[in-house]
Design a protein around this motif. Structure first.
Motif, PDB file in Angstrom:
ATOM      1  N   SER A 263      -3.872   7.143  -3.586  1.00 36.44           N
ATOM      2  CA  SER A 263      -3.615   5.908  -2.847  1.00 36.44           C
ATOM      3  C   SER A 263      -3.584   4.732  -3.813  1.00 36.44           C
ATOM      4  O   SER A 263      -4.412   4.655  -4.725  1.00 36.44           O
ATOM      5  CB  SER A 263      -4.706   5.652  -1.802  1.00 36.44           C
ATOM      6  OG  SER A 263      -4.706   6.655  -0.828  1.00 36.44           O
TER       7      SER A 263
ATOM      8  N   ALA B 175      -0.306  11.924   0.386  1.00 40.25           N
ATOM      9  CA  ALA B 175      -1.353  12.802   0.911  1.00 40.25           C
ATOM     10  C   ALA B 175      -0.824  14.230   0.976  1.00 40.25           C
ATOM     11  O   ALA B 175       0.389  14.464   0.960  1.00 40.25           O
ATOM     12  CB  ALA B 175      -1.782  12.331   2.296  1.00 40.25           C
TER      13      ALA B 175
ATOM     14  N   ASP C  45      -4.561  13.968  -3.150  1.00 34.27           N
ATOM     15  CA  ASP C  45      -3.954  12.753  -2.617  1.00 34.27           C
ATOM     16  C   ASP C  45      -4.210  11.588  -3.569  1.00 34.27           C
ATOM     17  O   ASP C  45      -5.167  11.597  -4.340  1.00 34.27           O
ATOM     18  CB  ASP C  45      -4.497  12.439  -1.221  1.00 34.27           C
ATOM     19  CG  ASP C  45      -5.985  12.175  -1.203  1.00 34.27           C
ATOM     20  OD1 ASP C  45      -6.392  11.067  -1.579  1.00 34.27           O
ATOM     21  OD2 ASP C  45      -6.750  13.081  -0.819  1.00 34.27           O
TER      22      ASP C  45
ATOM     23  N   ARG D 207       0.421   5.658  -0.066  1.00 35.05           N
ATOM     24  CA  ARG D 207      -0.459   6.830  -0.054  1.00 35.05           C
ATOM     25  C   ARG D 207       0.388   8.092  -0.100  1.00 35.05           C
ATOM     26  O   ARG D 207       1.319   8.260   0.682  1.00 35.05           O
ATOM     27  CB  ARG D 207      -1.324   6.849   1.199  1.00 35.05           C
ATOM     28  CG  ARG D 207      -2.265   8.052   1.226  1.00 35.05           C
ATOM     29  CD  ARG D 207      -3.338   7.911   2.290  1.00 35.05           C
ATOM     30  NE  ARG D 207      -4.262   9.013   2.166  1.00 35.05           N
ATOM     31  CZ  ARG D 207      -4.454   9.924   3.105  1.00 35.05           C
ATOM     32  NH1 ARG D 207      -3.790   9.859   4.245  1.00 35.05           N
ATOM     33  NH2 ARG D 207      -5.319  10.906   2.916  1.00 35.05           N
TER      34      ARG D 207
ATOM     35  N   TRP E 207      -6.913   1.871  -6.896  1.00 35.75           N
ATOM     36  CA  TRP E 207      -6.367   3.196  -6.652  1.00 35.75           C
ATOM     37  C   TRP E 207      -7.485   4.210  -6.452  1.00 35.75           C
ATOM     38  O   TRP E 207      -8.607   4.000  -6.902  1.00 35.75           O
ATOM     39  CB  TRP E 207      -5.454   3.641  -7.800  1.00 35.75           C
ATOM     40  CG  TRP E 207      -6.158   3.697  -9.132  1.00 35.75           C
ATOM     41  CD1 TRP E 207      -6.254   2.681 -10.046  1.00 35.75           C
ATOM     42  CD2 TRP E 207      -6.875   4.795  -9.682  1.00 35.75           C
ATOM     43  NE1 TRP E 207      -6.998   3.083 -11.126  1.00 35.75           N
ATOM     44  CE2 TRP E 207      -7.387   4.376 -10.937  1.00 35.75           C
ATOM     45  CE3 TRP E 207      -7.152   6.090  -9.253  1.00 35.75           C
ATOM     46  CZ2 TRP E 207      -8.155   5.210 -11.742  1.00 35.75           C
ATOM     47  CZ3 TRP E 207      -7.911   6.920 -10.059  1.00 35.75           C
ATOM     48  CH2 TRP E 207      -8.387   6.488 -11.294  1.00 35.75           C
TER      49      TRP E 207
ATOM     50  N   ARG F  14       0.842  -1.197   0.000  1.00 36.20           N
ATOM     51  CA  ARG F  14       0.000   0.000   0.000  1.00 36.20           C
ATOM     52  C   ARG F  14       0.876   1.246   0.000  1.00 36.20           C
ATOM     53  O   ARG F  14       1.902   1.299   0.680  1.00 36.20           O
ATOM     54  CB  ARG F  14      -0.897   0.049   1.237  1.00 36.20           C
ATOM     55  CG  ARG F  14      -1.924  -1.027   1.254  1.00 36.20           C
ATOM     56  CD  ARG F  14      -2.801  -0.902   2.469  1.00 36.20           C
ATOM     57  NE  ARG F  14      -3.648  -2.086   2.563  1.00 36.20           N
ATOM     58  CZ  ARG F  14      -4.695  -2.178   3.320  1.00 36.20           C
ATOM     59  NH1 ARG F  14      -5.054  -1.166   4.071  1.00 36.20           N
ATOM     60  NH2 ARG F  14      -5.402  -3.284   3.337  1.00 36.20           N
TER      61      ARG F  14
END
Length: 199
Positions: free
Chosen positions: A65, A49, A63, A47, A75, A45
């Motif tokens: 992910s 942000a 952001d 991310r 995603w 994972r």
């Protein structure tokens, strides 16, 4: 290995949490400056942000992910673009310079897939856009309307084809719902000195 295993292996990251800052970056003619983002990664994972930066005379924030813990990789992307020059961005992304103007856009999108094509065909979400002071090349709506009006009166138009045909507009705005890669718009508004279009 399987596609899900490939995605997990490609996105296998060490556990990390922090911030990244890049002064300038150019990828495929997309120029980004003053990029900053919080970054969190663990296993499969990732991310990014609180992203922000400069992009073709404007700014972006949002952001992104990525999650490869399941198949297919999924995603999400929430983005805001403010004052971005559309022509060089579209030239870099799609090899087209037919649409110009200053882009203001917000989007909230998600998708999944084992390939870029599959991921794009699964895109779902919403977007709103406002393109200001732009033009659409190879299309001259005002001229076409003048020609129709002249023909209806029985007048010869006398306007030769020109290679610099374009339709200028002061605003092109609307919102869209995207479901499985299909975009639906029901509130498009185009304003120009000679024409106002809604739909």
């Amino acid at each position: 290995g399987s596609a899900s295993g490939d995605a997990r292996e490609a996105l296998r990251l060490p556990e990390l949490s922090g911030r990244v800052a890049i002064g300038s970056l150019e990828v495929s003619d997309i120029r980004v400056g003053d990029f900053t983002s919080a970054i969190e990664a663990a296993g499969s994972r990732l991310r990014l942000a609180e992203m922000s930066g400069r992009l073709h005379e404007g700014t972006f924030s949002g952001d992104i992910s990525l999650d490869a813990t399941r198949s297919p990789l999924s995603w999400t992307a929430n983005q805001t673009f403010t004052g971005v020059s559309l022509e060089p961005l579209l030239e870099a992304l799609a090899g087209s310079d037919r649409l110009s103007g200053t882009l203001y856009m917000q989007s909230s999108l998600s998708g999944s897939g084992t390939s870029l094509e599959e991921s794009l065909s699964s895109v779902s979400g919403t977007a709103s856009f406002d393109i200001r002071n732009g033009s659409i090349r190879d299309l001259n709506i005002a001229r076409a309307l003048r020609e129709v009006k002249a023909r209806l009166r029985g007048d010869a138009t006398g306007e030769a084809e020109r290679s610099d045909q374009k339709t200028d507009f002061s605003r092109l705005q609307g919102s869209a719902t995207i479901s499985d890669g299909i975009l639906t718009n029901r509130d498009l508004v185009a304003k120009s000195p000679f024409l106002r279009v809604t739909g």
